[in-house]
Enzyme design. Sequence first.
Site, short mmCIF file in Angstrom:
data_model
loop_
_atom_site.label_atom_id
_atom_site.label_comp_id
_atom_site.label_asym_id
_atom_site.label_seq_id
_atom_site.Cartn_x
_atom_site.Cartn_y
_atom_site.Cartn_z
CB CYS A 123 19.03 29.40 -55.31
SG CYS A 123 19.51 31.01 -54.66
CG HIS A 124 15.89 31.50 -51.86
ND1 HIS A 124 16.79 32.30 -52.52
CD2 HIS A 124 15.97 31.86 -50.55
CE1 HIS A 124 17.37 33.12 -51.65
NE2 HIS A 124 16.90 32.87 -50.45
CD GLU A 154 17.95 34.68 -47.57
OE1 GLU A 154 17.95 35.43 -48.57
OE2 GLU A 154 17.49 33.52 -47.60
#
Length: 215
Positions: A123-124, A154
């Site tokens: 993910c991030h 996002e």
Amino acid sequence: MTKRVLIVLTSHGDLGGVRGTGYYVPEAAHPWEVFRRAGFEVDVASVRGGEPPVDGFDDRDGVQVAFRAEYQVTRAVRDVGGGYDAVFYAGGHGTMWDFPGDPDVARLGREVYERGGVVAAVCHGPSALVGLTLSDGSHLVAGKRVAAFTNSEEKAAGVAEVVPFLLADALVERGARHEPAADFQPQVVVDGRLATGQNPASAIPLAERVVALLS
């Protein structure tokens, strides 16, 4: 020999003044459970150590509850040595602020990769790869296929203008080939010993791929 995996969490708890954030608990807890079931030894660290800020916590999920109870206090990455077979960078928006510029976040990934281990991020969590260079100065992601939270996701989350940069774009700027799936659908990309996942739905399948790589 028992395989050793290090899960790395963010210590940043502010989503650009909009709301609180931190590490996304299921992206750490569910892979932790996958690794434990595989018989791996798992350690957890955060950027600054102590109690890491959380996001996305579901207290109805026994795995998440158990993970938080086990790792309410974490070691700082600067105090973590080597010897791991894999490093797993968990996501959460907080990572966008403190993963890319932290020298020990990068060091841990570089050491694992250069000793033949697996670097994984979900993910991030791939924000850790933005600043991860190898001993020869090249970016780990250069020329490699990756997944990461997409620009579209996002925007759908409503924070494309809040995060300090767009993760997919930053990885491409460092030479990666970003391979997105549809928003919030599972997507895992493995390129050699680099394994990445796009979003929360990718956390468990990514962890399962890490187990396969280490087996």
